[in-house]
Enzyme design. Structure first.
Site, PDB file in Angstrom:
ATOM      1  N   LYS A 111       0.818  -1.225   0.000  1.00 41.97           N
ATOM      2  CA  LYS A 111       0.000   0.000   0.000  1.00 41.97           C
ATOM      3  C   LYS A 111       0.847   1.268   0.000  1.00 41.97           C
ATOM      4  O   LYS A 111       0.520   2.250  -0.653  1.00 41.97           O
ATOM      5  CB  LYS A 111      -0.934   0.020   1.222  1.00 41.97           C
ATOM      6  CG  LYS A 111      -1.996  -1.049   1.184  1.00 41.97           C
ATOM      7  CD  LYS A 111      -3.038  -0.841   2.240  1.00 41.97           C
ATOM      8  CE  LYS A 111      -4.023   0.217   1.851  1.00 41.97           C
ATOM      9  NZ  LYS A 111      -4.871  -0.116   0.705  1.00 41.97           N
ATOM     10  N   ASN A 153     -11.992   3.073   3.905  1.00 37.26           N
ATOM     11  CA  ASN A 153     -13.137   2.517   3.184  1.00 37.26           C
ATOM     12  C   ASN A 153     -14.231   2.131   4.181  1.00 37.26           C
ATOM     13  O   ASN A 153     -14.096   2.282   5.396  1.00 37.26           O
ATOM     14  CB  ASN A 153     -12.714   1.361   2.261  1.00 37.26           C
ATOM     15  CG  ASN A 153     -12.266   0.123   3.025  1.00 37.26           C
ATOM     16  OD1 ASN A 153     -12.491  -0.014   4.224  1.00 37.26           O
ATOM     17  ND2 ASN A 153     -11.637  -0.805   2.328  1.00 37.26           N
ATOM     18  N   THR A 186      -9.154  -4.075  -7.642  1.00 36.69           N
ATOM     19  CA  THR A 186      -7.970  -4.060  -6.779  1.00 36.69           C
ATOM     20  C   THR A 186      -7.198  -2.753  -6.972  1.00 36.69           C
ATOM     21  O   THR A 186      -6.944  -2.346  -8.103  1.00 36.69           O
ATOM     22  CB  THR A 186      -7.012  -5.212  -7.149  1.00 36.69           C
ATOM     23  OG1 THR A 186      -7.780  -6.342  -7.466  1.00 36.69           O
ATOM     24  CG2 THR A 186      -6.073  -5.527  -6.017  1.00 36.69           C
ATOM     25  N   GLY A 197      -8.649   1.882  -4.028  1.00 34.63           N
ATOM     26  CA  GLY A 197      -8.492   2.733  -2.842  1.00 34.63           C
ATOM     27  C   GLY A 197      -7.154   3.447  -2.808  1.00 34.63           C
ATOM     28  O   GLY A 197      -7.074   4.631  -2.458  1.00 34.63           O
ATOM     29  N   ASP A 198      -6.080   2.751  -3.181  1.00 38.40           N
ATOM     30  CA  ASP A 198      -4.750   3.390  -3.162  1.00 38.40           C
ATOM     31  C   ASP A 198      -4.658   4.468  -4.238  1.00 38.40           C
ATOM     32  O   ASP A 198      -4.081   5.541  -4.015  1.00 38.40           O
ATOM     33  CB  ASP A 198      -3.646   2.341  -3.390  1.00 38.40           C
ATOM     34  CG  ASP A 198      -3.505   1.412  -2.193  1.00 38.40           C
ATOM     35  OD1 ASP A 198      -3.885   1.826  -1.077  1.00 38.40           O
ATOM     36  OD2 ASP A 198      -3.005   0.288  -2.380  1.00 38.40           O
ATOM     37  N   THR A 228      -8.619   2.954 -12.959  1.00 37.56           N
ATOM     38  CA  THR A 228      -8.007   1.773 -12.319  1.00 37.56           C
ATOM     39  C   THR A 228      -8.950   0.568 -12.318  1.00 37.56           C
ATOM     40  O   THR A 228      -8.530  -0.554 -12.617  1.00 37.56           O
ATOM     41  CB  THR A 228      -7.601   2.117 -10.870  1.00 37.56           C
ATOM     42  OG1 THR A 228      -6.651   3.167 -10.922  1.00 37.56           O
ATOM     43  CG2 THR A 228      -7.013   0.941 -10.146  1.00 37.56           C
TER      44      THR A 228
HETATM   45  P1  ATP Z   1      -9.539  -1.557  -2.832  1.00 36.90           P
HETATM   46  O1  ATP Z   1      -9.356  -2.271  -1.513  1.00 36.90           O
HETATM   47  O2  ATP Z   1     -10.333  -2.354  -3.840  1.00 36.90           O
HETATM   48  O3  ATP Z   1      -8.323  -0.957  -3.378  1.00 36.90           O
HETATM   49  P2  ATP Z   1     -11.024   0.257  -1.186  1.00 36.90           P
HETATM   50  O4  ATP Z   1     -11.942  -0.748  -0.540  1.00 36.90           O
HETATM   51  O5  ATP Z   1      -9.922   0.813  -0.365  1.00 36.90           O
HETATM   52  O6  ATP Z   1     -10.488  -0.292  -2.553  1.00 36.90           O
HETATM   53  P3  ATP Z   1     -13.318   1.565  -2.354  1.00 36.90           P
HETATM   54  O7  ATP Z   1     -14.214   2.308  -1.440  1.00 36.90           O
HETATM   55  O8  ATP Z   1     -13.777   0.225  -2.831  1.00 36.90           O
HETATM   56  O9  ATP Z   1     -11.868   1.512  -1.703  1.00 36.90           O
HETATM   57  O10 ATP Z   1     -13.031   2.439  -3.679  1.00 36.90           O
HETATM   58  C1  ATP Z   1     -12.310   3.655  -3.638  1.00 36.90           C
HETATM   59  C2  ATP Z   1     -12.859   4.553  -4.733  1.00 36.90           C
HETATM   60  O11 ATP Z   1     -12.667   3.918  -6.011  1.00 36.90           O
HETATM   61  C3  ATP Z   1     -14.348   4.843  -4.647  1.00 36.90           C
HETATM   62  O12 ATP Z   1     -14.632   5.940  -3.785  1.00 36.90           O
HETATM   63  C4  ATP Z   1     -14.688   5.136  -6.109  1.00 36.90           C
HETATM   64  O13 ATP Z   1     -14.357   6.471  -6.457  1.00 36.90           O
HETATM   65  C5  ATP Z   1     -13.751   4.190  -6.864  1.00 36.90           C
HETATM   66  N1  ATP Z   1     -14.470   2.926  -7.145  1.00 36.90           N
HETATM   67  C6  ATP Z   1     -14.401   1.759  -6.479  1.00 36.90           C
HETATM   68  N2  ATP Z   1     -15.263   0.848  -6.990  1.00 36.90           N
HETATM   69  C7  ATP Z   1     -15.863   1.473  -8.034  1.00 36.90           C
HETATM   70  C8  ATP Z   1     -16.885   1.088  -8.974  1.00 36.90           C
HETATM   71  N3  ATP Z   1     -17.449  -0.125  -8.915  1.00 36.90           N
HETATM   72  N4  ATP Z   1     -17.274   2.007  -9.908  1.00 36.90           N
HETATM   73  C9  ATP Z   1     -16.701   3.235  -9.974  1.00 36.90           C
HETATM   74  N5  ATP Z   1     -15.764   3.661  -9.100  1.00 36.90           N
HETATM   75  C10 ATP Z   1     -15.356   2.795  -8.148  1.00 36.90           C
END
Ligand code: ATP
Length: 298
Positions: free
Chosen positions: A39, A182, A240, A243-244, A276
């Site tokens: 991360k 998240n 995947t 979030g980063d 991404t």
């Molecule tokens: P990951 O662990 O998969 O890296 P995360 O759980 O830390 O992600 P998420 O809240 O799932 O974070 O996603 C971060 C951001 O990515 C969201 O706020 C959104 O802007 C974008 N995102 C994630 N999923 C989607 C989706 N299905 N469609 C569009 N944007 C998305």
């Protein structure tokens, strides 16, 4: 202004297998890819591709993987500060994937956990007031607290992504200016979700909170109130690393404009994260420098 990301770095090794093995089974598989991960490394790469002068401080072990990690980082725009620690191996994630999309991931964290506070504090040596410190949850509690206290006394802004979750996170919250987390992390840390989780963290001493909600976007919570920002439209291939990517771009967008994280920063981050999630992989899926500059300019 510079960003100092003090976190973890790993080699992600992905193996394709026909099905997840039963206990005791020996199976064939194929190595599908080998790339940088972790991360801390992910967020530093995104910040640097946004044009922020970024130093990545991360621990590596006493093995050949440390050499591979150092070599792979030369392709990025950041300044690496890889610190050899007393761990026989550098950190690694072994990712097993099956044709039907299932995966199992084994991650080691011996090197990141062995980064002691003195080495980390040395790495912050030439950071100055107004610079940004970015931390995640991979370091030990002692090292995390020491870095945050040093950053505060130097006048740095502190950003924290509380992932992976650790039981001691409550103790660092009063030292955090910006928290990005998240839905799962929000619920674990606060028992709440969305704006309520943000309000909880503000009461715990955090300056500004962003709770990401996957395809539903995110919510920005500050003393001015809560604002929801929708996700950008995306054709989902593999989420995947969303979030980063989101965290790096949100911080960079605000930093490059010299403002606190605002709605514009989260819109930029959402557009980058939408790229991404439309590609396979993690760092391979992140937008390029050119793509990020186009997002940040418009
Ligand atoms: P990951 O662990 O998969 O890296 P995360 O759980 O830390 O992600 P998420 O809240 O799932 O974070 O996603 C971060 C951001 O990515 C969201 O706020 C959104 O802007 C974008 N995102 C994630 N999923 C989607 C989706 N299905 N469609 C569009 N944007 C998305």
């Amino acid at each position: 202004m510079r960003a100092f990301v003090i976190g973890n770095i790993a080699l992600d090794e992905t193996y394709s297998i026909s099905a997840l093995p039963e206990a005791g089974a020996s199976i064939f598989g194929e190595q599908a890819s080998r790339s940088l991960g972790g991360k801390g490394c992910n967020q530093a790469i995104v910040l640097s591709r946004c044009g922020v002068e970024t130093t990545l401080v991360a621990a590596v072990g006493m093995d050949d993987r440390a050499i591979a990690i150092g070599r792979a980082l030369t392709r990025e725009r950041l300044t690496p500060n890889l610190i050899p620690v007393d761990s026989p191996t550098s950190d690694i994630s072994i990712i097993l994937t099956t044709p039907d999309g299932e995966n199992s991931i084994i991650t080691t964290r011996a090197a990141a956990a062995a980064l002691d506070e003195n080495a980390a504090l040395d790495a912050l040596g030439d950071a100055a007031s107004g610079d940004l410190l970015v931390l995640q949850g991979n370091l030990s509690e002692e090292t995390t607290l020491a870095i945050l206290n040093a950053a505060r006394s130097k006048g740095l802004n502190t950003a924290f992504n509380p992932s992976p979750l650790q039981p001691w996170f409550a103790s660092v919250l009063p030292l955090i200016d910006i928290a990005v987390l998240n839905r799962i992390e929000a619920e674990a840390l606060t028992g709440e979700n969305g704006a309520e989780a943000g309000a909880f963290l503000l009461r715990a001493g955090v300056g500004l909170v962003i709770v990401t909600l996957g395809g539903q976007g995110c919510v920005l919570v500050s003393n001015d109130g809560a604002t929801e920002v929708p996700a950008a439209p995306a054709a989902i291939v593999d989420t995947t690393g969303a979030g980063d990517c989101f965290t790096g771009v949100a911080l960079a967008s605000a930093m490059l404009r010299g403002v606190a994280v605002d709605v514009r920063a989260l819109e930029d981050a959402s557009r980058a994260a939408a790229i991404t999630v439309g590609r396979r992989g993690t760092q391979d899926a992140f937008p390029s420098h050119e793509e990020l500059m186009a997002i940040l300019r418009t």
